[in-house]
Design a protein around this motif. Structure first.
Motif, PDB file in Angstrom:
ATOM      1  N   HIS A 203      -6.978   6.116  10.372  1.00  9.08           N
ATOM      2  CA  HIS A 203      -6.222   7.354  10.593  1.00  9.08           C
ATOM      3  C   HIS A 203      -5.060   7.467   9.615  1.00  9.08           C
ATOM      4  O   HIS A 203      -4.821   8.538   9.030  1.00  9.08           O
ATOM      5  CB  HIS A 203      -5.711   7.391  12.035  1.00  9.08           C
ATOM      6  N   TRP A 204      -4.325   6.380   9.392  1.00 10.11           N
ATOM      7  CA  TRP A 204      -3.167   6.433   8.504  1.00 10.11           C
ATOM      8  C   TRP A 204      -3.580   6.645   7.051  1.00 10.11           C
ATOM      9  O   TRP A 204      -2.867   7.303   6.293  1.00 10.11           O
ATOM     10  CB  TRP A 204      -2.345   5.146   8.636  1.00 10.11           C
ATOM     11  N   VAL A 205      -4.741   6.067   6.704  1.00 14.47           N
ATOM     12  CA  VAL A 205      -5.230   6.313   5.337  1.00 14.47           C
ATOM     13  C   VAL A 205      -5.616   7.775   5.178  1.00 14.47           C
ATOM     14  O   VAL A 205      -5.328   8.417   4.146  1.00 14.47           O
ATOM     15  CB  VAL A 205      -6.429   5.399   5.022  1.00 14.47           C
ATOM     16  N   ALA A 206      -6.263   8.339   6.226  1.00 15.14           N
ATOM     17  CA  ALA A 206      -6.699   9.731   6.144  1.00 15.14           C
ATOM     18  C   ALA A 206      -5.520  10.688   6.017  1.00 15.14           C
ATOM     19  O   ALA A 206      -5.595  11.691   5.284  1.00 15.14           O
ATOM     20  CB  ALA A 206      -7.547  10.090   7.359  1.00 15.14           C
ATOM     21  N   VAL A 207      -4.415  10.404   6.719  1.00 18.20           N
ATOM     22  CA  VAL A 207      -3.256  11.302   6.673  1.00 18.20           C
ATOM     23  C   VAL A 207      -2.215  10.843   5.643  1.00 18.20           C
ATOM     24  O   VAL A 207      -1.114  11.390   5.600  1.00 18.20           O
ATOM     25  CB  VAL A 207      -2.593  11.388   8.066  1.00 18.20           C
ATOM     26  N   LYS A 208      -2.612   9.799   4.852  1.00 16.38           N
ATOM     27  CA  LYS A 208      -1.714   9.281   3.803  1.00 16.38           C
ATOM     28  C   LYS A 208      -0.376   8.812   4.381  1.00 16.38           C
ATOM     29  O   LYS A 208       0.693   9.082   3.841  1.00 16.38           O
ATOM     30  CB  LYS A 208      -1.493  10.329   2.717  1.00 16.38           C
ATOM     31  N   ASP A 209      -0.465   8.111   5.510  1.00 17.68           N
ATOM     32  CA  ASP A 209       0.732   7.556   6.140  1.00 17.68           C
ATOM     33  C   ASP A 209       1.162   6.297   5.372  1.00 17.68           C
ATOM     34  O   ASP A 209       0.335   5.460   5.003  1.00 17.68           O
ATOM     35  CB  ASP A 209       0.426   7.198   7.602  1.00 17.68           C
ATOM     36  N   ASP A 210       2.443   6.150   5.138  1.00 15.27           N
ATOM     37  CA  ASP A 210       2.962   5.005   4.384  1.00 15.27           C
ATOM     38  C   ASP A 210       2.758   3.685   5.137  1.00 15.27           C
ATOM     39  O   ASP A 210       2.870   2.606   4.535  1.00 15.27           O
ATOM     40  CB  ASP A 210       4.452   5.181   4.094  1.00 15.27           C
ATOM     41  N   ARG A 211       2.475   3.747   6.415  1.00 13.21           N
ATOM     42  CA  ARG A 211       2.281   2.513   7.172  1.00 13.21           C
ATOM     43  C   ARG A 211       0.911   1.892   6.948  1.00 13.21           C
ATOM     44  O   ARG A 211       0.655   0.759   7.382  1.00 13.21           O
ATOM     45  CB  ARG A 211       2.451   2.800   8.670  1.00 13.21           C
ATOM     46  N   ALA A 212       0.011   2.593   6.246  1.00 11.83           N
ATOM     47  CA  ALA A 212      -1.349   2.085   6.055  1.00 11.83           C
ATOM     48  C   ALA A 212      -1.360   0.811   5.203  1.00 11.83           C
ATOM     49  O   ALA A 212      -2.025  -0.174   5.545  1.00 11.83           O
ATOM     50  CB  ALA A 212      -2.225   3.161   5.414  1.00 11.83           C
ATOM     51  N   ALA A 213      -0.650   0.816   4.089  1.00 11.46           N
ATOM     52  CA  ALA A 213      -0.659  -0.346   3.197  1.00 11.46           C
ATOM     53  C   ALA A 213      -0.084  -1.594   3.867  1.00 11.46           C
ATOM     54  O   ALA A 213      -0.702  -2.673   3.822  1.00 11.46           O
ATOM     55  CB  ALA A 213       0.098  -0.028   1.907  1.00 11.46           C
ATOM     56  N   PRO A 214       1.101  -1.528   4.530  1.00 17.27           N
ATOM     57  CA  PRO A 214       1.600  -2.719   5.226  1.00 17.27           C
ATOM     58  C   PRO A 214       0.651  -3.208   6.323  1.00 17.27           C
ATOM     59  O   PRO A 214       0.492  -4.409   6.524  1.00 17.27           O
ATOM     60  CB  PRO A 214       2.941  -2.264   5.802  1.00 17.27           C
ATOM     61  N   LEU A 215       0.018  -2.263   7.043  1.00 15.46           N
ATOM     62  CA  LEU A 215      -0.908  -2.676   8.098  1.00 15.46           C
ATOM     63  C   LEU A 215      -2.116  -3.388   7.501  1.00 15.46           C
ATOM     64  O   LEU A 215      -2.559  -4.421   8.027  1.00 15.46           O
ATOM     65  CB  LEU A 215      -1.361  -1.461   8.905  1.00 15.46           C
ATOM     66  N   LEU A 216      -2.651  -2.867   6.412  1.00 15.68           N
ATOM     67  CA  LEU A 216      -3.792  -3.511   5.769  1.00 15.68           C
ATOM     68  C   LEU A 216      -3.422  -4.905   5.282  1.00 15.68           C
ATOM     69  O   LEU A 216      -4.195  -5.858   5.439  1.00 15.68           O
ATOM     70  CB  LEU A 216      -4.290  -2.663   4.605  1.00 15.68           C
ATOM     71  N   GLN A 217      -2.244  -5.043   4.714  1.00 18.36           N
ATOM     72  CA  GLN A 217      -1.797  -6.350   4.240  1.00 18.36           C
ATOM     73  C   GLN A 217      -1.631  -7.333   5.400  1.00 18.36           C
ATOM     74  O   GLN A 217      -2.047  -8.496   5.319  1.00 18.36           O
ATOM     75  CB  GLN A 217      -0.479  -6.208   3.471  1.00 18.36           C
TER      76      GLN A 217
END
Length: 392
Positions: A203-217
């Motif tokens: 969801h965060w990747v789809a909406v380009k949320d900045d929290r996506a990269a830290p969550l993936l890491q």
């Protein structure tokens, strides 16, 4: 049925016959030094069995001397009692090591005094001695009692040898089940945690949320940190604390400020060994039942230290609603029942089983209410980490 088929049937039948047992040649199983070390853990002869054996020997001596003249009765009673005590001494040795060599040695020890006694009678007593009715009765009873004791010794050695072989076989199967349970529990990464994390990431990747990269890491680091859980019987507290930290970072990325955590691992406790996945399971339970149900979130603490009295203590604390009465009243640990019942091998019960596998009765997992509110999950290992590791 043709002659060839008949011959094949008989040959298969005789191949299944254990001729060592048929001809009473002694115990058939041979054990390695490592197996003997394990068999030494078996319980010895109980005082009840010893007293019962002494009473039986005394009773047999009394029965054997019945209806004999006083002098003959005294001789038979004393001889039966001495042979019985010798047999009990031999039986105690065979109980501990029921081998063919020891059985034959026992036969030799038993035959020597009997042979010496018969030789004495033949050499010293006059020729007409055997013609006396009571002397003849004494000899017959003595031979019968000697044969009875010999067969009892043989039966004990054979039974004990078979029992030990069956016990080793059952232990091997039990260890295989325990190892399977350990591997399954080590691989128990909560599916809903991964699915929810991946759903949030998508969801965060789809909406380009900045929290996506830290969550993936954080999720990648968590999966990398949990890899040791799959192939090691024991893991240091420090290593699993790193997996816990990565898990909490993932949950913090999802819950935001609702989740606050503190890891307090004493340096000397970081090297202590625990079954992998135990701490992670306790932390997951604390997040699910202590933090997430509260709208304002909560704080979680993981503490590990070595108490002054020795051993290891690990605590997982939260400030949530506290444990339910069902969790506070966990039934006594029954490893055999837990292995039979897959549902019983989940969560806290599974963690208790893992601790029992590694440390036996030296380890304990308990839940309690905190005075300031919330739940305290405590793992207490009373033995020192090096001893615990060598025991496993």
């Amino acid at each position: 049925m043709s002659l060839k088929q008949t011959f094949g049937t008989w040959r298969a039948f005789f191949r299944e016959v254990d001729w060592r047992l048929v001809f009473l040649t002694g115990p058939r199983h041979h054990f390695t030094p490592e197996q003997w070390q394990r068999l030494d853990r078996l319980q010895g002869i109980s005082p009840t069995i010893k007293v019962a054996a002494w009473i039986n020997v005394l009773t047999l001596a009394v029965v054997a001397s019945l209806e004999l003249p006083l002098a003959a009765a005294q001789m038979v009673f004393a001889g039966t009692l001495l042979m019985g005590l010798l047999t009990l001494w031999i039986a105690a040795d065979l109980w501990r090591r029921p081998t063919q060599k020891r059985l034959f040695r026992a036969y030799g020890l038993s035959a020597f005094p009997l042979g010496a006694a018969l030789g004495f009678l033949v050499a010293v007593m006059p020729e007409h001695w055997m013609q006396d009715r009571w002397n003849h009765e004494i000899l017959i009873r003595g031979c019968a009692i000697g044969f009875f004791y010999s067969m009892a010794t043989w039966a004990l050695a054979m039974w004990r040898n078979e029992f030990m072989a069956d016990w080793l076989h059952d232990e091997a199967l039990r260890e295989q089940k325990l190892e399977l349970a350990q591997r399954l529990s080590s691989a128990q990464i909560q599916p809903h945690f991964l699915f929810n994390s991946l759903a949030s990431l998508q969801h965060w990747v789809a909406v380009k949320d900045d929290r996506a990269a830290p969550l993936l890491q954080s999720l990648t680091s968590y999966l990398r940190a949990t890899l040791p859980l799959f192939d090691r019987p024991l893991l240091s507290v420090g290593e699993e604390a790193e997996a816990v930290r990565r898990y909490l970072e993932v949950m913090q990325a999802r819950l935001g400020g609702r989740l606050r955590f503190v890891l307090d691992i004493a340096p000397d406790a970081a090297t202590a060994q625990l079954p992998p996945g135990v701490l992670l399971t306790l932390v997951e339970n604390a997040v699910e039942h202590g933090v997430q149900p509260q709208l304002s979130g909560g704080e979680l603490q993981l503490r590990a230290y070595l108490p002054a009295e020795g051993g290891l203590c690990v605590e997982v604390l939260d400030d949530g609603p506290g444990p339910s009465e069902a969790l506070l009243q966990l039934p006594p640990l029954d490893p055999a029942a837990m292995l039979r019942d897959a549902q019983a091998s989940l969560g806290l019960q599974n963690s208790r089983l893992r601790l029992w596998q590694a440390f036996g009765d030296q380890a304990e997992l308990s839940l309690s209410h905190r005075n300031e509110g919330g739940c305290r999950a405590q793992v207490w290992v009373r033995t020192s980490p090096p001893e615990a590791q060598s025991r496993t």
